[in-house]
Design an enzyme around this catalytic site. Structure first.
Site, PDB file in Angstrom:
ATOM      1  N   TRP A   1      33.294  21.925  35.308  1.00 41.37           N
ATOM      2  CA  TRP A   1      32.791  20.628  35.782  1.00 41.37           C
ATOM      3  C   TRP A   1      33.543  19.468  35.131  1.00 41.37           C
ATOM      4  CZ3 TRP A   1      31.678  18.411  39.775  1.00 41.37           C
ATOM      5  CH2 TRP A   1      30.789  17.350  39.929  1.00 41.37           C
TER       6      TRP A   1
ATOM      7  N   TYR B   1      39.491  27.850  34.547  1.00 38.64           N
ATOM      8  CA  TYR B   1      38.267  27.377  35.196  1.00 38.64           C
ATOM      9  C   TYR B   1      38.445  26.992  36.661  1.00 38.64           C
ATOM     10  CZ  TYR B   1      36.114  27.377  30.611  1.00 38.64           C
ATOM     11  OH  TYR B   1      35.605  27.759  29.395  1.00 38.64           O
TER      12      TYR B   1
ATOM     13  N   LYS C   1      16.260  22.768  39.107  1.00 39.53           N
ATOM     14  CA  LYS C   1      16.802  23.554  40.235  1.00 39.53           C
ATOM     15  C   LYS C   1      17.492  24.821  39.725  1.00 39.53           C
ATOM     16  CE  LYS C   1      21.268  22.557  39.544  1.00 39.53           C
ATOM     17  NZ  LYS C   1      22.391  23.464  39.400  1.00 39.53           N
TER      18      LYS C   1
ATOM     19  N   GLU D   1      23.110  27.361  32.672  1.00 42.66           N
ATOM     20  CA  GLU D   1      22.165  26.583  31.864  1.00 42.66           C
ATOM     21  C   GLU D   1      20.718  27.041  32.027  1.00 42.66           C
ATOM     22  OE1 GLU D   1      22.692  24.515  29.592  1.00 42.66           O
ATOM     23  OE2 GLU D   1      24.409  23.211  29.965  1.00 42.66           O
TER      24      GLU D   1
HETATM   25  N1  LIG Z   1      30.341  23.823  37.181  1.00 47.25           N
HETATM   26  C1  LIG Z   1      29.608  23.106  38.002  1.00 47.25           C
HETATM   27  O1  LIG Z   1      29.656  23.292  39.212  1.00 47.25           O
HETATM   28  C2  LIG Z   1      28.691  22.040  37.443  1.00 47.25           C
HETATM   29  C3  LIG Z   1      28.308  20.996  38.295  1.00 47.25           C
HETATM   30  C4  LIG Z   1      27.455  20.015  37.810  1.00 47.25           C
HETATM   31  C5  LIG Z   1      27.001  20.065  36.494  1.00 47.25           C
HETATM   32  N2  LIG Z   1      27.412  21.090  35.698  1.00 47.25           N
HETATM   33  C6  LIG Z   1      26.931  21.083  34.308  1.00 47.25           C
HETATM   34  O2  LIG Z   1      28.018  20.733  33.460  1.00 47.25           O
HETATM   35  C7  LIG Z   1      27.802  21.303  32.164  1.00 47.25           C
HETATM   36  C8  LIG Z   1      29.090  21.994  31.756  1.00 47.25           C
HETATM   37  O3  LIG Z   1      29.257  23.070  32.651  1.00 47.25           O
HETATM   38  P1  LIG Z   1      30.643  23.653  33.130  1.00 47.25           P
HETATM   39  O4  LIG Z   1      30.446  24.135  34.498  1.00 47.25           O
HETATM   40  O5  LIG Z   1      31.767  22.747  32.907  1.00 47.25           O
HETATM   41  O6  LIG Z   1      30.687  24.907  32.137  1.00 47.25           O
HETATM   42  P2  LIG Z   1      31.909  25.834  31.818  1.00 47.25           P
HETATM   43  O7  LIG Z   1      31.327  27.073  31.254  1.00 47.25           O
HETATM   44  O8  LIG Z   1      32.813  25.921  32.990  1.00 47.25           O
HETATM   45  O9  LIG Z   1      32.668  25.011  30.689  1.00 47.25           O
HETATM   46  C9  LIG Z   1      32.040  24.689  29.482  1.00 47.25           C
HETATM   47  C10 LIG Z   1      33.088  24.048  28.597  1.00 47.25           C
HETATM   48  O10 LIG Z   1      32.478  23.726  27.341  1.00 47.25           O
HETATM   49  C11 LIG Z   1      33.322  24.237  26.321  1.00 47.25           C
HETATM   50  N3  LIG Z   1      32.547  24.509  25.126  1.00 47.25           N
HETATM   51  C12 LIG Z   1      31.904  25.623  24.759  1.00 47.25           C
HETATM   52  N4  LIG Z   1      31.362  25.458  23.540  1.00 47.25           N
HETATM   53  C13 LIG Z   1      31.697  24.219  23.146  1.00 47.25           C
HETATM   54  C14 LIG Z   1      31.467  23.467  21.961  1.00 47.25           C
HETATM   55  N5  LIG Z   1      30.792  23.955  20.934  1.00 47.25           N
HETATM   56  N6  LIG Z   1      31.939  22.222  21.916  1.00 47.25           N
HETATM   57  C15 LIG Z   1      32.632  21.692  22.932  1.00 47.25           C
HETATM   58  N7  LIG Z   1      32.907  22.355  24.063  1.00 47.25           N
HETATM   59  C16 LIG Z   1      32.428  23.603  24.155  1.00 47.25           C
HETATM   60  C17 LIG Z   1      33.962  25.483  26.914  1.00 47.25           C
HETATM   61  O11 LIG Z   1      35.128  25.823  26.195  1.00 47.25           O
HETATM   62  C18 LIG Z   1      34.257  24.965  28.316  1.00 47.25           C
HETATM   63  O12 LIG Z   1      35.439  24.215  28.342  1.00 47.25           O
HETATM   64  C19 LIG Z   1      26.590  22.238  32.306  1.00 47.25           C
HETATM   65  O13 LIG Z   1      25.472  21.606  31.812  1.00 47.25           O
HETATM   66  C20 LIG Z   1      26.463  22.432  33.810  1.00 47.25           C
HETATM   67  O14 LIG Z   1      25.117  22.655  34.196  1.00 47.25           O
HETATM   68  C21 LIG Z   1      28.255  22.071  36.139  1.00 47.25           C
HETATM   69  O1  LIG Z   2      26.933  26.851  38.904  1.00 45.67           O
HETATM   70  P1  LIG Z   2      25.587  26.284  38.531  1.00 45.67           P
HETATM   71  O2  LIG Z   2      24.465  27.196  38.872  1.00 45.67           O
HETATM   72  O3  LIG Z   2      25.574  25.801  37.113  1.00 45.67           O
HETATM   73  O4  LIG Z   2      25.375  24.992  39.448  1.00 45.67           O
HETATM   74  C1  LIG Z   2      26.383  24.026  39.457  1.00 45.67           C
HETATM   75  C2  LIG Z   2      25.861  22.678  39.860  1.00 45.67           C
HETATM   76  O5  LIG Z   2      24.800  22.277  39.021  1.00 45.67           O
HETATM   77  C3  LIG Z   2      25.444  22.591  41.301  1.00 45.67           C
HETATM   78  O6  LIG Z   2      25.115  21.273  41.608  1.00 45.67           O
END
Ligand SMILES: NC(=O)c1ccc[n+]([C@@H]2O[C@H](COP(=O)([O-])OP(=O)(O)OC[C@H]3O[C@@H](n4cnc5c(N)ncnc54)[C@H](O)[C@@H]3O)[C@@H](O)[C@H]2O)c1
Ligand SMILES: O=P(O)(O)OC[C@H](O)CO
Length: 365
Positions: free
Chosen positions: A30, A67, A209, A299
């Protein structure tokens, strides 16, 4: 057939955001995708990556192959593993790290923050040890006013957005002008950002959600079909709304992009990590095995206990989330999860009540 060209929808934010320096903390799926959105909206973006090799790949090759395989990132996007460099001159700081590490990440970046900067959470989790939402963690850790804290949420599956498939989101801040500034910074031709001032509802929509998506994944893994899933989504939205309203949210937010919109995307998409984690558990993998198989952050798994703790404190009944907890802890078989066991009524209850659920006035569930 007419050969007239169809007008292409474009955004003028490229010029509105010219010279706007922003930072994205976190370079997972993200963080990297959102950095692309901000760049495509015309901002000058620097992403901070914890791992130097990821910073270097983004900076040099304009890729994040772990990623976002196959995605070309904007040429103007910068990346670094140095917090001071990432934060220099950034008025908006977007946070995209796992919910359980955010507090420590904030402590690490605090010395380099501009005093006028606004911190925007992209994180959809709750801190396990305190049951705080991420905006609360930011305020608590940095001791800043709520007008310097924003949230962005909506149906935002990273890989779809990285491929520029159109979607929308909501930027929320108690100060409407700040919400508008955040929304302007991240309104790209394929990413439409609306505003509201309901931080609690926007944030809780994204947290809750995930729990319903876990339930959907579980019943999918068991092999149940669309009726079961539709019932869980519908009753799940009722649980989400009642919990959020009892926490101070506007119920309207839960029927918007940050509530229903995100619930639909996460429950339907095989790309969702929460949905995927649920499916593995429904197929019989243990929680430990599921964690090992998941390469990315789901999460929902860490949010179930703190959400239920808050629900109990507030007198809210969350039958589906309770069932997810029982499945996760091994006290209920995945095949038993479903609306049929959610309540034991002596007298069948009405499905819907008119008006807004009120905390302490009997449960809508
Ligand atoms: N991926 C999606 O589609 C999406 C969309 C909206 C919101 N989110 C939210 O964004 C947040 C991040 O999710 P993501 O999808 O990027 O996760 P991810 O697992 O793809 O990436 C997480 C990142 O955090 C890093 N990380 C791990 N431990 C860490 C630490 N101690 N300090 C700093 N960085 C650290 C990892 O190395 C990685 O780069 C979550 O809360 C998720 O719910 C994700
Ligand atoms: O891949 P999830 O389940 O963390 O969902 C990603 C986003 O939150 C969708 O909006």
């Amino acid at each position: 057939m007419s050969t007239k060209s169809i007008p292409v929808v474009t955004s003028n934010n490229g010029t509105r955001n010219r010279g706007r320096k922003v930072a994205v903390i976190g370079s997972g799926s993200w963080g990297t995708t959102f950095a692309k959105v901000l760049s495509d909206a015309g901002c000058e973006v620097t992403v901070w990556a914890r791992r130097p090799e990821i910073a270097s790949e983004i900076q040099v090759a304009k890729r994040n192959s772990q990623y976002l395989p196959g995605i070309n990132l904007p040429k103007t996007l910068k990346a670094t593993d140095d917090l001071a460099t990432a934060l220099k001159g950034a008025r908006l700081v977007f946070l995209a790290v796992p919910s359980q590490t955010l507090r420590q990440n904030l402590l690490d970046l605090e010395p380099f923050l501009d005093r006028r900067s606004v911190l925007v959470s992209l994180v959809k989790g709750v801190e396990q040890t305190t049951t705080m939402r991420m905006s609360e963690v930011i305020i608590d850790t940095l001791d800043i006013g709520p007008e310097r804290v924003g949230v962005i949420s909506g149906p935002n599956i990273a890989l779809e957005i990285a491929k520029e498939q159109p979607t929308g989101a909501v930027a929320s801040c108690v100060d409407l002008q700040v919400a508008q500034e955040i929304a302007t910074s991240c309104s790209a031709p394929y990413f439409r950002t609306y505003v509201n001032t309901d931080v609690v509802g926007t944030e809780l929509g994204g947290v809750l959600k995930n729990l319903i998506a876990l339930a959907i994944g579980i019943v999918d893994g068991v092999g149940y079909g669309e009726n079961t899933k539709a019932a869980i989504i519908t009753r799940g939205l009722a649980e989400m709304t009642e919990f959020a309203v009892a926490s101070g949210a506007d119920p309207v937010t839960l029927s918007g992009l940050a509530g229903l919109g995100d619930l639909i995307a996460t429950c339907q998409s095989p790309l969702s990590r929460n949905n995927t984690a649920g499916r593995l558990i429904g197929q019989g993998y243990s929680q430990e095995e599921t964690r090992e198989q998941m390469q990315q952050t789901a999460e929902g798994i860490t949010s179930v206990p703190p959400v239920l703790e808050l629900a109990h404190e507030r007198g809210i009944v969350m039958p589906i989330v309770e069932q997810v907890q029982m499945v996760l802890s091994g006290t209920m078989a995945p095949k038993n999860l479903g609306p049929h066991l959610a309540t034991e009524d002596d007298v069948p209850r009405p499905e819907l009540r008119l008006g807004v659920p009120q905390p302490g006035v009997g449960s809508a569930l």
